[in-house]
Scaffold this motif. Structure first.
Motif, PDB file in Angstrom:
ATOM      1  N   ILE A  15      38.171 -65.397 -12.464  1.00 62.27           N
ATOM      2  CA  ILE A  15      37.862 -65.845 -11.433  1.00 62.27           C
ATOM      3  C   ILE A  15      39.322 -66.587 -11.010  1.00 62.27           C
ATOM      4  CG2 ILE A  15      37.151 -67.724  -9.911  1.00 62.27           C
ATOM      5  CD1 ILE A  15      34.914 -68.122 -11.191  1.00 62.27           C
ATOM      6  N   ARG A  58      41.529 -63.933  -8.025  1.00 63.97           N
ATOM      7  CA  ARG A  58      41.645 -65.050  -6.552  1.00 63.97           C
ATOM      8  C   ARG A  58      43.123 -64.547  -6.314  1.00 63.97           C
ATOM      9  NH1 ARG A  58      44.929 -68.906  -6.223  1.00 63.97           N
ATOM     10  NH2 ARG A  58      45.907 -68.544  -8.268  1.00 63.97           N
ATOM     11  N   MET A  98      42.169 -61.547  -3.580  1.00 67.99           N
ATOM     12  CA  MET A  98      40.620 -62.060  -2.685  1.00 67.99           C
ATOM     13  C   MET A  98      39.478 -61.330  -2.541  1.00 67.99           C
ATOM     14  SD  MET A  98      42.452 -65.018  -0.869  1.00 67.99           S
ATOM     15  CE  MET A  98      43.265 -65.459  -0.849  1.00 67.99           C
ATOM     16  N   ASP A  99      39.294 -60.617  -4.158  1.00 72.06           N
ATOM     17  CA  ASP A  99      38.727 -60.010  -4.016  1.00 72.06           C
ATOM     18  C   ASP A  99      36.536 -60.810  -4.138  1.00 72.06           C
ATOM     19  OD1 ASP A  99      37.074 -58.093  -4.470  1.00 72.06           O
ATOM     20  OD2 ASP A  99      37.648 -57.584  -6.787  1.00 72.06           O
ATOM     21  N   MET A 100      35.996 -61.340  -2.876  1.00 72.09           N
ATOM     22  CA  MET A 100      34.814 -61.320  -2.892  1.00 72.09           C
ATOM     23  C   MET A 100      34.069 -60.859  -3.533  1.00 72.09           C
ATOM     24  SD  MET A 100      35.862 -64.416  -1.601  1.00 72.09           S
ATOM     25  CE  MET A 100      34.778 -65.572  -1.143  1.00 72.09           C
ATOM     26  N   ALA A 101      34.102 -59.861  -3.663  1.00 74.61           N
ATOM     27  CA  ALA A 101      32.979 -58.935  -4.225  1.00 74.61           C
ATOM     28  C   ALA A 101      32.602 -59.359  -5.801  1.00 74.61           C
ATOM     29  CB  ALA A 101      33.609 -57.448  -3.868  1.00 74.61           C
ATOM     30  N   THR A 102      33.771 -59.545  -6.176  1.00 72.24           N
ATOM     31  CA  THR A 102      34.346 -59.570  -8.038  1.00 72.24           C
ATOM     32  C   THR A 102      34.032 -61.031  -8.070  1.00 72.24           C
ATOM     33  OG1 THR A 102      35.637 -58.146  -7.548  1.00 72.24           O
ATOM     34  CG2 THR A 102      36.137 -59.912  -9.998  1.00 72.24           C
ATOM     35  N   ILE A 103      34.473 -62.540  -7.672  1.00 74.22           N
ATOM     36  CA  ILE A 103      34.650 -63.371  -7.409  1.00 74.22           C
ATOM     37  C   ILE A 103      32.955 -64.155  -7.622  1.00 74.22           C
ATOM     38  CG2 ILE A 103      35.093 -65.837  -6.838  1.00 74.22           C
ATOM     39  CD1 ILE A 103      38.277 -64.356  -5.841  1.00 74.22           C
ATOM     40  N   ILE A 104      32.304 -64.068  -6.664  1.00 77.97           N
ATOM     41  CA  ILE A 104      31.133 -64.382  -6.346  1.00 77.97           C
ATOM     42  C   ILE A 104      30.207 -64.039  -7.582  1.00 77.97           C
ATOM     43  CG2 ILE A 104      28.865 -64.334  -4.810  1.00 77.97           C
ATOM     44  CD1 ILE A 104      30.724 -64.742  -2.667  1.00 77.97           C
ATOM     45  N   TYR A 140      30.988 -63.928 -10.818  1.00 69.19           N
ATOM     46  CA  TYR A 140      31.683 -64.573 -12.096  1.00 69.19           C
ATOM     47  C   TYR A 140      31.240 -66.324 -11.312  1.00 69.19           C
ATOM     48  CZ  TYR A 140      34.354 -61.054 -13.782  1.00 69.19           C
ATOM     49  OH  TYR A 140      35.026 -59.818 -14.594  1.00 69.19           O
ATOM     50  N   VAL A 141      31.297 -66.215 -10.534  1.00 71.58           N
ATOM     51  CA  VAL A 141      30.506 -67.907  -9.976  1.00 71.58           C
ATOM     52  C   VAL A 141      28.623 -67.868 -10.011  1.00 71.58           C
ATOM     53  CG1 VAL A 141      30.387 -69.755  -7.680  1.00 71.58           C
ATOM     54  CG2 VAL A 141      32.732 -68.201  -7.972  1.00 71.58           C
TER      55      VAL A 141
END
Length: 169
Positions: free
Chosen positions: A126, A130, A133-139, A141-142
């Motif tokens: 994450i 971060r 700023m790659d939200m498509a990958t962070i979400i 994982y979250v």
């Protein structure tokens, strides 16, 4: 600690003081003492969560009516029997619930430890992504961490209900 006055006087203030120290503030010290490996992350989790669980357990023991302890002593129970046959059966379900409810803090400390000194793990990934700023990958994982936390909480709750069925009747 809540049952024996000697341990109460020796340990209560220490645990109370230790509980007020923010565990994340100790992270650099833990890395210096234990290195950047898993030991520092485990120490962070223990330092972050254990004092709260200890204090909650202490309060649970103090809630036990004195009549129960007096009854055990009247029946000639020694200290060990009072602990294992009177106190533990009454507090164990609540202590397990406290541990279950502190699981979110455990995950938080694990992610924080991985973010600063890891080469693998969900928290590490994450924090690497971060930066971009790659939200498509962070979400995902979250969501994956949340799903794992939900499943562990669910199974622990079911196990507590099964083991301590007399509480839920």
């Amino acid at each position: 600690m809540g049952l024996f006055p000697v341990f109460d006087h020796l340990l209560y203030r220490f645990v109370l003081f230790f509980d007020k120290i923010p565990a994340l503030a100790l992270l650099p010290i833990l890395f210096i003492v234990f290195g950047l490996g898993e030991t520092a992350k485990i120490a962070l989790i223990v330092i972050g969560v254990a004092p709260t669980i200890i204090l909650d357990t202490y309060l649970r023991v103090k809630e036990i009516p004195n009549e129960h302890l007096t009854k055990g002593m009247t029946l000639r129970a020694n200290s060990q029997e009072i602990v294992y046959k009177i106190v533990l059966p009454q507090i164990m379900p609540k202590v397990l619930d406290t541990i279950r409810l502190n699981f979110k803090a455990v995950i938080l400390f694990l992610i924080a430890g991985e973010a600063l000194a890891a080469e693998a793990g969900l928290g590490y990934r994450i924090f690497v992504v971060r930066r971009y700023m790659d939200m498509a990958t962070i979400i995902p994982y979250v969501l994956w961490i949340s799903l794992l936390a939900f499943l562990i909480d669910y199974f622990l709750r079911k196990w507590i209900q099964k083991k301590y069925v007399w509480l839920h009747q």
